[in-house]
Design a protein around this motif. Structure first.
Motif, PDB file in Angstrom:
ATOM      1  N   GLY A 224      -1.458  30.990 -31.617  1.00 22.93           N
ATOM      2  CA  GLY A 224      -0.987  29.959 -30.642  1.00 22.93           C
ATOM      3  C   GLY A 224       0.150  30.217 -30.062  1.00 22.93           C
ATOM      4  O   GLY A 224       1.205  30.917 -30.708  1.00 22.93           O
ATOM      5  N   ILE A 225       0.430  29.737 -28.884  1.00 25.09           N
ATOM      6  CA  ILE A 225       1.725  30.242 -27.979  1.00 25.09           C
ATOM      7  C   ILE A 225       2.432  28.913 -27.901  1.00 25.09           C
ATOM      8  O   ILE A 225       1.792  28.043 -27.094  1.00 25.09           O
ATOM      9  CB  ILE A 225       1.598  30.790 -26.617  1.00 25.09           C
ATOM     10  CG1 ILE A 225       0.915  32.112 -26.820  1.00 25.09           C
ATOM     11  CG2 ILE A 225       2.967  30.994 -26.102  1.00 25.09           C
ATOM     12  CD1 ILE A 225       0.305  32.915 -25.762  1.00 25.09           C
ATOM     13  N   PRO A 226       3.558  28.592 -28.535  1.00 23.93           N
ATOM     14  CA  PRO A 226       4.233  27.290 -28.391  1.00 23.93           C
ATOM     15  C   PRO A 226       4.755  27.033 -27.060  1.00 23.93           C
ATOM     16  O   PRO A 226       4.893  27.879 -25.992  1.00 23.93           O
ATOM     17  CB  PRO A 226       5.429  27.292 -29.265  1.00 23.93           C
ATOM     18  CG  PRO A 226       5.665  28.699 -29.510  1.00 23.93           C
ATOM     19  CD  PRO A 226       4.324  29.275 -29.218  1.00 23.93           C
ATOM     20  N   VAL A 227       5.018  25.698 -26.527  1.00 20.67           N
ATOM     21  CA  VAL A 227       5.827  25.412 -25.243  1.00 20.67           C
ATOM     22  C   VAL A 227       7.237  25.829 -25.464  1.00 20.67           C
ATOM     23  O   VAL A 227       7.558  25.427 -26.431  1.00 20.67           O
ATOM     24  CB  VAL A 227       5.566  23.900 -24.954  1.00 20.67           C
ATOM     25  CG1 VAL A 227       6.465  23.419 -23.714  1.00 20.67           C
ATOM     26  CG2 VAL A 227       4.278  23.366 -24.723  1.00 20.67           C
ATOM     27  N   ASP A 228       7.534  26.661 -24.512  1.00 21.79           N
ATOM     28  CA  ASP A 228       8.977  27.140 -24.774  1.00 21.79           C
ATOM     29  C   ASP A 228       9.833  26.977 -23.198  1.00 21.79           C
ATOM     30  O   ASP A 228       9.199  27.378 -22.456  1.00 21.79           O
ATOM     31  CB  ASP A 228       9.007  28.710 -24.917  1.00 21.79           C
ATOM     32  CG  ASP A 228      10.263  29.291 -25.024  1.00 21.79           C
ATOM     33  OD1 ASP A 228      11.218  28.900 -24.793  1.00 21.79           O
ATOM     34  OD2 ASP A 228      10.352  30.159 -26.246  1.00 21.79           O
ATOM     35  N   LEU A 229      10.868  26.108 -23.267  1.00 23.33           N
ATOM     36  CA  LEU A 229      11.461  25.747 -22.086  1.00 23.33           C
ATOM     37  C   LEU A 229      12.036  27.114 -21.653  1.00 23.33           C
ATOM     38  O   LEU A 229      12.257  27.048 -20.101  1.00 23.33           O
ATOM     39  CB  LEU A 229      12.603  24.835 -22.343  1.00 23.33           C
ATOM     40  CG  LEU A 229      12.361  23.729 -23.061  1.00 23.33           C
ATOM     41  CD1 LEU A 229      13.294  22.632 -23.225  1.00 23.33           C
ATOM     42  CD2 LEU A 229      11.498  22.853 -22.033  1.00 23.33           C
TER      43      LEU A 229
END
Length: 234
Positions: A224-229
């Motif tokens: 999984g790839i998290p949301v990253d600002l």
């Protein structure tokens, strides 16, 4: 005769590319291009020779994502030179052929297939370890034509965690299997977010949908790839 010559050029180009990975999704907006861009960059930083081919004709985003949207393809009488991103990575995209990023591409299927064929046969790809293909979303006529035109050695399906996206990702897995594509796995993009203020994890779109789909479809779950600002900003 001309058709056979085009097919021969494509065959010669493909013969010099060891691995061809088709990155696609059952629906749009799941971050497929972001995954393709990062996959290409990661492989290039491991000293692999990598080509990125953006065949999403109507929504080409890779040039913008990689900071080369102001570049153009070098086109001579017989060949096309890809745009270099770094020493080991080069990109070909429809966006390099548009006079303005605001211009829509209003083409029917045969015209799109012709330009994709040219991107394969006329581009000086050279010897590549990997060709990463950012394909159009969905499982309809256009992705089917792309998959048949570019015989891939494997496919990566990108989804987001929520059920409506996972449903479409399952269809994408079946689509790949029916085309005898080896499914390398499912990536769950936008998989949670860590609050930059308090450090708490927030599951914006639920969690685990991609992993469950992979288990149920008996294909690998790649992570999984998290949301990253920072990705949004860059």
């Amino acid at each position: 005769m001309a058709v056979k010559e085009e097919e021969a050029k494509v065959s010669r180009a493909l013969a010099r590319i060891k691995n061809r990975i088709l990155v696609f999704s059952g629906k749009g907006g799941v971050g497929k291009s972001t995954v393709a861009a990062n996959l290409g960059l990661a492989l290039s930083l491991r000293n692999r020779k990598v080509g990125l081919l953006d065949v999403d004709i109507h929504g080409p985003n890779l040039a913008k994502m990689l900071g080369v949207e102001d570049k153009k393809l070098e086109i001579s009488s017989n060949t096309i030179k890809a745009v270099p991103i770094n020493e080991n990575l080069k990109l070909v995209s429809m966006s390099f052929l548009l006079d303005s990023p605001d211009l829509p591409v209003i083409w029917r299927g045969p015209m799109k297939m012709k330009v994709i064929q040219q991107f394969l046969g006329d581009v000086e790809w050279g010897d590549l370890d990997w060709l990463i293909i950012d394909s159009p979303p969905g499982t309809g006529d256009e992705p089917l034509s792309v998959a048949q035109l570019i015989p891939a050695t494997g496919a990566i399906i990108v989804t987001t965690p929520q059920e409506v996206s996972v449903l479409d990702s399952r269809k994408a897995v079946v689509f790949a299997m029916k085309l005898n594509l080896k499914v390398l796995g499912i990536i769950e993009n936008m998989s949670g977010m860590v609050c930059p203020h308090c450090g708490q994890r927030i599951d914006l779109f639920k969690k685990g949908g991609g992993e469950r789909a992979a288990a149920e479809m008996n294909v690998p779950f790649l992570g999984g790839i998290p949301v990253d600002l920072r990705i949004v900003i860059s």
